[in-house]
Each structure stands twice: as C-alpha cells, then as structure tokens.
Write a protein that holds these residues in place. Structure first.
Motif, mmCIF file in Angstrom:
data_model
loop_
_atom_site.group_PDB
_atom_site.id
_atom_site.type_symbol
_atom_site.label_atom_id
_atom_site.label_comp_id
_atom_site.label_asym_id
_atom_site.label_seq_id
_atom_site.Cartn_x
_atom_site.Cartn_y
_atom_site.Cartn_z
ATOM 1 N N VAL B 73 -46.539 -26.357 -2.299
ATOM 2 C CA VAL B 73 -47.553 -26.572 -1.267
ATOM 3 C C VAL B 73 -48.098 -27.997 -1.270
ATOM 4 O O VAL B 73 -48.200 -28.648 -0.233
ATOM 5 C CB VAL B 73 -48.699 -25.543 -1.425
ATOM 6 N N SER B 74 -48.395 -28.469 -2.458
ATOM 7 C CA SER B 74 -49.031 -29.780 -2.578
ATOM 8 C C SER B 74 -48.184 -30.891 -1.961
ATOM 9 O O SER B 74 -48.709 -31.770 -1.278
ATOM 10 C CB SER B 74 -49.286 -30.062 -4.054
ATOM 11 N N ALA B 75 -46.870 -30.840 -2.202
ATOM 12 C CA ALA B 75 -45.990 -31.890 -1.687
ATOM 13 C C ALA B 75 -45.803 -31.795 -0.167
ATOM 14 O O ALA B 75 -45.538 -32.803 0.490
ATOM 15 C CB ALA B 75 -44.639 -31.814 -2.383
ATOM 16 N N ILE B 76 -45.909 -30.591 0.379
ATOM 17 C CA ILE B 76 -45.688 -30.429 1.827
ATOM 18 C C ILE B 76 -46.934 -30.821 2.626
ATOM 19 O O ILE B 76 -46.853 -31.529 3.624
ATOM 20 C CB ILE B 76 -45.273 -28.983 2.157
ATOM 21 N N LEU B 77 -48.086 -30.334 2.168
ATOM 22 C CA LEU B 77 -49.311 -30.563 2.944
ATOM 23 C C LEU B 77 -49.864 -31.970 2.731
ATOM 24 O O LEU B 77 -50.467 -32.267 1.703
ATOM 25 C CB LEU B 77 -50.386 -29.551 2.554
ATOM 26 N N ASN B 78 -49.617 -32.830 3.692
ATOM 27 C CA ASN B 78 -50.215 -34.166 3.664
ATOM 28 C C ASN B 78 -50.485 -34.570 5.114
ATOM 29 O O ASN B 78 -50.206 -33.803 6.037
ATOM 30 C CB ASN B 78 -49.292 -35.156 2.962
ATOM 31 N N GLN B 79 -51.008 -35.761 5.312
ATOM 32 C CA GLN B 79 -51.359 -36.178 6.679
ATOM 33 C C GLN B 79 -50.147 -36.170 7.613
ATOM 34 O O GLN B 79 -50.242 -35.811 8.772
ATOM 35 C CB GLN B 79 -52.005 -37.567 6.663
ATOM 36 N N GLN B 80 -48.972 -36.575 7.073
ATOM 37 C CA GLN B 80 -47.787 -36.720 7.925
ATOM 38 C C GLN B 80 -47.277 -35.382 8.466
ATOM 39 O O GLN B 80 -46.720 -35.318 9.558
ATOM 40 C CB GLN B 80 -46.645 -37.416 7.162
ATOM 41 N N CYS B 81 -47.453 -34.332 7.663
ATOM 42 C CA CYS B 81 -46.830 -33.058 8.043
ATOM 43 C C CYS B 81 -47.393 -32.509 9.352
ATOM 44 O O CYS B 81 -46.776 -31.669 9.991
ATOM 45 C CB CYS B 81 -46.952 -32.034 6.928
ATOM 46 N N PHE B 82 -48.561 -32.974 9.771
ATOM 47 C CA PHE B 82 -49.151 -32.487 11.022
ATOM 48 C C PHE B 82 -48.661 -33.265 12.245
ATOM 49 O O PHE B 82 -49.015 -32.945 13.373
ATOM 50 C CB PHE B 82 -50.681 -32.536 10.954
ATOM 51 N N ASP B 83 -47.855 -34.320 11.979
ATOM 52 C CA ASP B 83 -47.385 -35.154 13.096
ATOM 53 C C ASP B 83 -45.974 -34.795 13.526
ATOM 54 O O ASP B 83 -45.647 -34.793 14.706
ATOM 55 C CB ASP B 83 -47.405 -36.638 12.697
ATOM 56 N N ASP B 84 -45.115 -34.531 12.556
ATOM 57 C CA ASP B 84 -43.691 -34.406 12.879
ATOM 58 C C ASP B 84 -42.976 -33.735 11.708
ATOM 59 O O ASP B 84 -43.595 -33.401 10.707
ATOM 60 C CB ASP B 84 -43.118 -35.824 13.102
ATOM 61 N N VAL B 85 -41.665 -33.624 11.835
ATOM 62 C CA VAL B 85 -40.825 -33.175 10.737
ATOM 63 C C VAL B 85 -40.939 -34.204 9.618
ATOM 64 O O VAL B 85 -40.951 -35.396 9.886
ATOM 65 C CB VAL B 85 -39.367 -33.083 11.232
ATOM 66 N N ILE B 86 -41.069 -33.742 8.362
ATOM 67 C CA ILE B 86 -41.135 -34.716 7.259
ATOM 68 C C ILE B 86 -39.938 -34.538 6.328
ATOM 69 O O ILE B 86 -39.234 -33.540 6.389
ATOM 70 C CB ILE B 86 -42.447 -34.585 6.441
ATOM 71 N N GLU B 87 -39.756 -35.569 5.506
ATOM 72 C CA GLU B 87 -38.686 -35.518 4.490
ATOM 73 C C GLU B 87 -39.122 -34.575 3.385
ATOM 74 O O GLU B 87 -40.053 -34.875 2.633
ATOM 75 C CB GLU B 87 -38.470 -36.932 3.911
ATOM 76 N N HIS B 88 -38.491 -33.437 3.283
ATOM 77 C CA HIS B 88 -38.778 -32.518 2.187
ATOM 78 C C HIS B 88 -37.600 -31.564 2.074
ATOM 79 O O HIS B 88 -37.088 -31.103 3.098
ATOM 80 C CB HIS B 88 -40.077 -31.746 2.452
#
Lengths: 163, 527
Positions: B73-88
């Motif tokens: 959870v910690s690695a996924i939830l950040n400011q970027q994740c609410f904008d677009d697809v993120i690297e994970h």
C-alpha cells in the motif's frame, strides 16, 4: 436435546414478543433465538408454539428440518466446511479429512474442550477461490490443511490491548 | 473533493484479504492527510485472482493494482497515483481497458465493482432508478409487455419466461399480491446472486419495485440463504437507505404507489431454492415442496398470487425498462435472449464472473477467460448448472451457452455455474456424491427422491466395491439406470428429478472410472 435456565427463557420470551407479529414469524424467531443463545433450547419450543398458535410438534418439525438450527449448545467456534463440487475440484476431500483429524471430531460433533463444532455446508458462494470454510461470519478461501492450521492458531490467539 | 480509492467488500475478495489492505490504506490516509484520499468499499469486478484489487480514481479513469498485499500500500499510494498510471509492478493499467473486463457485455452487472453499494446517490449517478422512473409513467400491462418483449427467462435455472409469469399474476383479480426474490443460491459453483447483492443491491431493489408495479403487489420479500452473511448485512443497509431516500415504503419516488421490502433468512436447506419449498419456508414451515398446480402465480405466498423470481432475473428488469425490451432482446441466440452472468469456478486459474450474451461456446469461454486450471493439469470434466447439472466431457465443450442447446445434449445451463475438474477427478466418486447430496438435501415429501437417493448411494457403493463378477456388475449398473429413471420421472421436483443428470453423464462419458476401482477409492480423489 438441551434446555436453558430460567434467565435464558426470559430472554427468549422477549425475543418471541419482538418478532411474533411478523408474517411467517417462525424462521425469524428461530434465527433470533439461535443468534442470541447459540441453539434452540428444548424448553423454548412450547413458548414459540404458544406465541404462533401452532403445536409443539410443528415447531420441532421446523427446527429439525433445517440444517442451520441446532438443539445442542455448540463449541465456541462453529467451523463449517464446504462440501460442494467446486471445493471438491480443489481438494476439499483431503481438507475435510485433515480438519476432522486435527480437531479429532467428525461432522455434527463438538470437541471435548467445547472449543469447536464441525459442520458440513453445501456451498458458501466462494467458488472462484475454493476450497472454502466458514467460521462465524468469516469466510476463508483457498484453504489447505496448512492454511487451516494457521486459521486455527489465529482463533486461539487473543490480542491484548494495553491501556 | 477527496480523491477516491476502491477496495472490495465482496465475500470472495475479503476471503483473499481486502480487509487487511483496507486497514493499511486507512492508516496511510490518516498519516498523510495531504493525500486527500477517501477509501470506498465496493463490490468486486469479479476478477478474483486479482483480489485484493486496489483501484484509484484518476482524471483518465480508474487505475487497477492487484493482487495487492497490505505491505504494497505504502509504495502505491502517493501524489502521482491520483493523476495517471504509475510505475509499479502491480499496476495493471486502466481497469476498464483490461481485456478480461472490456470484452464482456455487462448489462446486469454494469455497476457491480464500480459504485458504493449502499449509497443511493452513487447509484443514481450511474443511471440508477431510471428504469423505475420510466416504469412509473407506464401502465401495468405496458410494463409486463416490455418484459415479454425482452425475452427474459428465469435466471435461477428453470428458464421460464418472466413476462408470462408476471402476466399470470397481473391477470389475477386485485388483492394482496407478493413479489418474492429467490436469493437461495445453493448451487455449488454459483455466486452471481451473491456478487450482485453485495455489489449493487439497489438494482435488485429497483427490479422488485418495478415487478410490484407490473403486477399490483405492494410487498416484497428477499429470501436469502443463511450462508451469505455479508450479502445479508449489505441488503439490510441498502433497504434502510432506499427507505430513507423515499424509494421504498409509502409513495415511492413521490408516486401514488407503495412498496415495502424485507429480507428473510433461510436456514441451510438447499431445497428451499425450489420456489414452492421457498414459499413454505417463508410462511414459517418445513420446506416441503408443494404439488403444482396451483401455480405460485395464482396461489403462492400465504395463498396469494405471487411472483417468485431469481435475483438476476429481477436485477435485469431495470436495464429493460431503461433501454427498452427490444434492446435487451438484441443480445443472445435462439430463444435465449439477453445476457447470462457466467461463473467460472472449481479448478480454474482465473475464476470469476463473466457476463456475456448467450451463444458463446464453453470452449471459447474457457479459453478467453479461464486461462487453464489452477493445478496446471489438463481439464477433464466440467459440471455446468450446479449439483443437479450434467458433467460434460471434452467432446461436448463446443456446445453454445443456450438453454435449448444444453437441453439437447441432456445437460442444463441452470444458473450459469461452471465447475472445472482436472484429470485427477474420480467421476465415480462424483456420481456417488450426487446421490449423497440428494439424500442429505431431499425434503422427503416424495418417495423417488427420498428413498431413491439412499438406494443410489448403496448401489454405487456395491458397483465400486471391487469384488464383483461381470454379471454382478451388469446387475448393479442396470439397477442404477432403472433407479435413475424412477427418480427422473417419478419425483415431484427437480431435486430428485435431476439428480440422475450428473450420475448418468458420469456413467456415460467416463465409464472407465466405474470399472476397476483402486482399493482406496475415496483416497484417490485429489490427493
């Protein structure tokens, strides 16, 4: 069949009063009693019969028809093991043998320490993640004998909250 | 406005650990209020091998991550994740673009896994209650005509035309009438009703209100099996919220119509999925099957005209009233119109819910959605339609999903449950279980079912005992076939009448499983 003490009977009389005006009140009353005292006591049946204006035999007939209702006090944890085909396809026959052997009881029995009652159940609707078991209102999927032991350990471990 | 994060509260999703992930998300959101996130517990998309599936709402659509553990959870939830697809590594891309989901035709399940199941406003924002609004402007006969035009047939398994059933109830003189929802989904391998009730209970409620308007009933009951505690919890909450919002009770949606709804729990009897047995149970009696006639449509609950419909049948009605019966009828093949929510279960790598128009073959379905067995072994036998459905050998897997096509090969589509077995299956043990199940669950009213099941187990045991001469073997086999005939043609309902289906199909297509049983017969299975 087991009976309940006077105090329990009063509690049951109250439950009956709350539900008896419902149309088809029998099952709601039986559910409420079992939720409250864990089984349907033999000495509660005349009270139900009187409230619903049916014979004691009819109440007994309903209680004995449905697998869910029990007339003996169960263990602290009722463990239901799914015997449906989907679970069979994923090894539930092996699992049920392991559970019976671990708890040293068969279906419809309660362990001598009053901790566990084992019941079969025919489908928990968890068939995409078979095999499944239910303990209380918790449903566990993809259970194998090893995972069952972990679940059992978690049941007997109490977390203490320090204030 | 806060930014939305979704995790499922569906029973199967929870059995895979969504509660633990949810706790971690809440903790993270509390520790970092600047994320301005809000966790919503919704139904499941039905991709159970990806649960816990975490979805995050972005301006471009929801992004899916799965299967997520609390530690991710910690690695996924950040400011970027609410904008677009993120690297994970767990990022699956946009949920709606996942081929498994995108290729489906989700009419009835359109909102399941999307909305907050108990939030009336969210339901309305996703076209909820449009069907009801349309229905309120129509006469009862017009409503029944719409359902007839849609070609909808009972999704519980019997596939009786819903519109005709409703017409029968409508044609009864004005009196107390009832709408009863059969939510006693007892077939192994099925969970569509449960998913719908947990993921979008309002669509069922809306369907029941429309049914009430169509036949002149002002009281509904949902008869829910006691094995579904989560569905019970959600339904009760949804009914309360619908009452508060004015959609249940007096003057629904500001109209002159009234409709009250109650959930009633069954008590672990498979037979109560049979409609007359269900009615007996609702009345507070033993769930004994009634002889028909009279039909429940004429003398049903408490002797009054009653519509008894399956969850999915009723939940399909709002779509029909929103888009018109003809639109629904455009899906499907032959006399099987609309969509069927298929449930992939048993030994399957990608178990879950696939809603598609009738007509796709079993093979196509498994190839496109199933991704082989979970055990990685070859598939050998598939049981379709629950414990009373036939076992299909591979040569029958090209059968299209269509009521008539299945019936023509001695099988049933039933409620759309598909249970896959790999090549370790012991079909003799499965045949024996079919009889054993009937023995446990028979209501006991008619002899062919009550006694036949007991004799069935006995004769299969004798057949498999391993010490038979060929003549004795043939005797046992002919006795078993004879018994199957008696049960099929002599039983009062489908319980005894269809138990022969799995038994006969096992005998016919897997005869070698009945020939030289290994010594420890039971122990062979799945060990």
């Amino acid at each position: 069949m087991a009976v309940i003490n006077e105090q329990g009977l009063q509690q049951i009389a109250e439950i009956i009063k709350q539900h008896q005006m419902l149309a088809g009140a029998m099952l709601p009353i039986l559910h409420a009693i079992q939720n409250s005292v864990a089984f349907i006591p033999d000495n509660a049946m005349p009270l139900i019969a009187k409230a619903l204006n049916v014979s004691r035999a009819e109440v007994h007939g309903v209680v004995s028809f449905y697998h869910h209702f029990r007339t003996e006090k169960p263990g602290n944890h009722v463990i239901e093991v799914c015997r449906g085909e989907s679970c069979q396809a994923m090894g539930s026959r092996t699992l049920e043998r392991a559970i019976k052997s671990k708890l040293a009881i068969d279906y419809h029995q309660t362990s001598s320490d009053q901790q566990y009652t084992l019941e079969p159940v025919y489908c928990l609707g968890n068939c995409a993640c078979s095999p499944a078991i239910r303990i209380g209102d918790d449903i566990h999927g993809e259970v194998d004998p090893g995972k069952f032991e972990q679940i059992l350990d978690a049941l007997t471990t109490y977390s203490l909250e320090l204030k | 406005m806060s930014r939305k994060i979704y995790l499922s509260l569906d029973t199967t999703a929870r059995s895979r650990g969504t509660d633990l992930v949810a706790a971690q998300v809440e903790k993270k959101l509390k520790a970092q209020p600047e994320l301005n996130g809000k966790l919503i517990r919704n139904g499941s998309r039905g991709m159970f091998w990806l649960e816990p599936l975490l979805e995050i709402s972005t301006p471009k659509g929801r992004v899916a991550y799965g299967p997520v553990a609390a530690s991710d959870v910690s690695a996924i939830l950040n400011q970027q994740c609410f904008d677009d697809v993120i690297e994970h590594p767990l990022c699956l891309g946009f949920t709606e673009q996942l081929p498994w989901l995108k290729s489906q035709q989700r009419l009835t399940f359109a909102r399941v896994g999307v909305i907050d199941p108990v939030d009336v406003e969210d339901y309305i924002n996703h076209d909820g209650f449009v069907g009801l609004t349309n229905a309120l402007a129509k006469t009862a006969q017009q409503l029944v005509d719409q359902v007839k035009e849609s070609g909808l047939r009972g999704r519980g398994g019997a596939a009786f035309p819903t519109g005709i059933k409703w017409q029968t109830v409508l044609d009864e003189p004005e009196q107390q009438k009832y709408i009863v929802c059969n939510a006693d989904e007892g077939d192994s391998g099925t969970f569509a009703d449960r998913m719908l009730m947990e993921g979008d209970p309002f669509v069922l409620i809306e369907g029941m209100i429309i049914a009430g308007l169509s036949v002149g009933a002002n009281q509904g009951y949902i008869y829910l099996r006691s094995e579904y505690p989560q569905a019970h919890h959600i339904l009760k909450l949804a009914i309360k919220n619908a009452e508060k919002a004015g959609y249940l009770g007096q003057n629904i949606a500001g109209s002159q119509h009234h409709f009250a709804l109650e959930v009633r729990l069954g008590a672990g009897a498979y037979i109560c999925g049979e409609e007359t047995s269900l009615l007996e149970s609702l009345e507070g009696k033993r769930g004994l099957v009634r002889a028909k006639p009279p039909l429940p449509a004429i003398e049903g609950l408490f002797g009054q005209p009653t519509v008894v419909n399956n969850v999915i049948s009723l939940a399909s009605v709002p779509y029909i009233l929103t888009h018109g019966g003809a639109k629904y009828r455009d899906y499907g093949m032959g006399r099987s119109r609309g969509t069927l929510p298929v449930q992939l279960a048993g030994n399957i790598a990608q178990g879950g819910l696939v809603e598609l128009a009738f007509g796709i073959s079993l093979n196509q379905l498994l190839q496109q959605y199933g991704n082989g067995t979970k055990s990685k072994r070859a598939m050998s036998s598939i049981q379709v339609g629950g414990p009373l459905g036939a076992y299909l050998p591979s040569e029958q897997w090209d059968t299209p999903l269509d009521y008539e096509a299945f019936s023509s090969i001695g099988a049933v589509l039933g409620h759309g449950g598909i249970v896959v077995f790999d090549d370790t299956v012991d079909m003799a043990a499965q045949a024996r279980f079919a009889m054993e199940f009937c023995e446990v669950e028979s209501c006991g009213k008619c002899t062919p079912c009550r006694i036949g099941a007991v004799r069935g187990v006995e004769v299969i045991d004798k057949l498999l005992a391993g010490n038979n001469s060929e003549a004795q073997r043939q005797d046992h086999l002919s006795l078993l076939h004879d018994l199957c005939d008696t049960m099929e043609f002599g039983s009062l309902c489908a319980m005894g009448g269809m138990t022969p289906f799995p038994v006969r199909s096992a005998l016919k297509y897997f005869p070698d499983h009945f020939v030289t049983p290994p010594l420890n017969h039971e122990d062979q299975v799945n060990d």
